[in-house]
Design a protein around this motif. Structure first.
Motif, mmCIF file in Angstrom:
data_model
loop_
_atom_site.group_PDB
_atom_site.id
_atom_site.type_symbol
_atom_site.label_atom_id
_atom_site.label_comp_id
_atom_site.label_asym_id
_atom_site.label_seq_id
_atom_site.Cartn_x
_atom_site.Cartn_y
_atom_site.Cartn_z
ATOM 1 N N UNK A 90 3.734 -8.292 1.802
ATOM 2 C CA UNK A 90 4.183 -8.004 0.436
ATOM 3 C C UNK A 90 4.462 -9.293 -0.328
ATOM 4 N N UNK A 91 3.683 -9.573 -1.399
ATOM 5 C CA UNK A 91 3.981 -10.754 -2.206
ATOM 6 C C UNK A 91 5.307 -10.583 -2.951
ATOM 7 N N UNK A 92 5.822 -11.664 -3.476
ATOM 8 C CA UNK A 92 7.119 -11.647 -4.149
ATOM 9 C C UNK A 92 7.204 -10.588 -5.238
ATOM 10 N N UNK A 93 6.170 -10.440 -6.048
ATOM 11 C CA UNK A 93 6.247 -9.469 -7.148
ATOM 12 C C UNK A 93 6.317 -8.024 -6.638
ATOM 13 N N UNK A 94 5.705 -7.727 -5.505
ATOM 14 C CA UNK A 94 5.787 -6.388 -4.921
ATOM 15 C C UNK A 94 7.180 -6.174 -4.338
ATOM 16 N N UNK A 95 7.705 -7.171 -3.620
ATOM 17 C CA UNK A 95 9.060 -7.049 -3.076
ATOM 18 C C UNK A 95 10.073 -6.873 -4.199
ATOM 19 N N UNK A 96 9.887 -7.588 -5.293
ATOM 20 C CA UNK A 96 10.788 -7.477 -6.444
ATOM 21 C C UNK A 96 10.788 -6.044 -7.002
ATOM 22 N N UNK A 97 9.615 -5.451 -7.171
ATOM 23 C CA UNK A 97 9.536 -4.080 -7.685
ATOM 24 C C UNK A 97 10.232 -3.091 -6.753
ATOM 25 N N UNK A 98 9.999 -3.236 -5.451
ATOM 26 C CA UNK A 98 10.623 -2.331 -4.479
ATOM 27 C C UNK A 98 12.140 -2.476 -4.518
ATOM 28 N N UNK A 99 12.641 -3.698 -4.596
ATOM 29 C CA UNK A 99 14.092 -3.920 -4.670
ATOM 30 C C UNK A 99 14.667 -3.361 -5.973
ATOM 31 N N UNK A 100 14.004 -3.615 -7.094
ATOM 32 C CA UNK A 100 14.500 -3.129 -8.393
ATOM 33 C C UNK A 100 14.553 -1.603 -8.437
ATOM 34 N N UNK A 101 13.606 -0.967 -7.765
ATOM 35 C CA UNK A 101 13.571 0.498 -7.732
ATOM 36 C C UNK A 101 14.459 1.060 -6.624
ATOM 37 N N UNK A 102 15.083 0.183 -5.863
ATOM 38 C CA UNK A 102 15.984 0.574 -4.766
ATOM 39 C C UNK A 102 15.296 1.464 -3.732
ATOM 40 N N UNK A 103 14.103 1.054 -3.349
ATOM 41 C CA UNK A 103 13.331 1.822 -2.374
ATOM 42 C C UNK A 103 13.422 1.257 -0.960
ATOM 43 N N UNK A 104 14.293 0.252 -0.746
ATOM 44 C CA UNK A 104 14.390 -0.361 0.572
ATOM 45 C C UNK A 104 14.805 0.623 1.661
ATOM 46 N N UNK A 105 15.499 1.684 1.297
ATOM 47 C CA UNK A 105 15.915 2.665 2.297
ATOM 48 C C UNK A 105 14.746 3.507 2.787
ATOM 49 N N UNK A 106 13.647 3.506 2.037
ATOM 50 C CA UNK A 106 12.479 4.308 2.396
ATOM 51 C C UNK A 106 11.302 3.457 2.865
ATOM 52 N N UNK A 107 11.325 2.172 2.514
ATOM 53 C CA UNK A 107 10.179 1.294 2.762
ATOM 54 C C UNK A 107 10.647 0.030 3.467
ATOM 55 N N UNK A 108 9.983 -0.297 4.576
ATOM 56 C CA UNK A 108 10.230 -1.560 5.266
ATOM 57 C C UNK A 108 9.271 -2.591 4.692
ATOM 58 N N UNK A 109 9.810 -3.723 4.237
ATOM 59 C CA UNK A 109 8.992 -4.788 3.675
ATOM 60 C C UNK A 109 8.815 -5.913 4.683
ATOM 61 N N UNK A 110 7.586 -6.399 4.817
ATOM 62 C CA UNK A 110 7.288 -7.557 5.660
ATOM 63 C C UNK A 110 6.503 -8.546 4.810
#
Length: 117
Positions: A90-110
């Motif tokens: 996941x590039x920085x811009x994808x990780x940023x979107x996932x964090x902003x949408x608060x989806x970390x509880x549903x999605x594991x980022x690597x």
């Protein structure tokens, strides 16, 4: 859905593959992930979840993602039930979107395969 390890789609594309070792569904995103891919996303969600295997989204080659791509990840994660979705590379811009949408509880980022974000 196809089987195999190689995806050479054009920029701005999505591909769903069944992998055997380890057994999982690999969804590969490339290029600009935006409204142009909208119609493909629903088909991909259905295909990925029909296999009843862990789902890994490879975002290594994503150069841009808008709310359409984020919605795709959210739908995939919410419809996967007990199985968590992993987004690798996941590039920085994808990780940023996932964090902003608060989806970390549903999605594991690597950031890289095997490395948590």
């Amino acid at each position: 859905m196809t089987s195999g390890n190689t995806f050479t789609g054009p920029p701005g594309s999505v591909d769903v593959r069944l992998e055997e070792d380890p057994p999982l569904v690999l969804v590969t995103l490339a290029g600009e992930v935006d409204t142009d891919l909208g119609p493909e996303f629903e088909r991909c969600v259905d295909e990925a979840l029909a296999a009843r295997r862990p789902v890994v989204v490879d975002a290594t080659d994503v150069t841009f993602m808008d709310s359409t791509g984020l919605g795709f990840l959210a739908r995939l994660a919410s419809r996967s039930g007990e199985r968590r979705i992993t987004v690798r590379g996941a590039p920085e811009h994808v990780r940023h979107l996932v964090h902003r949408a608060r989806l970390e509880e549903m999605i594991d980022l690597q950031t890289r395969p095997g490395t948590p974000a």
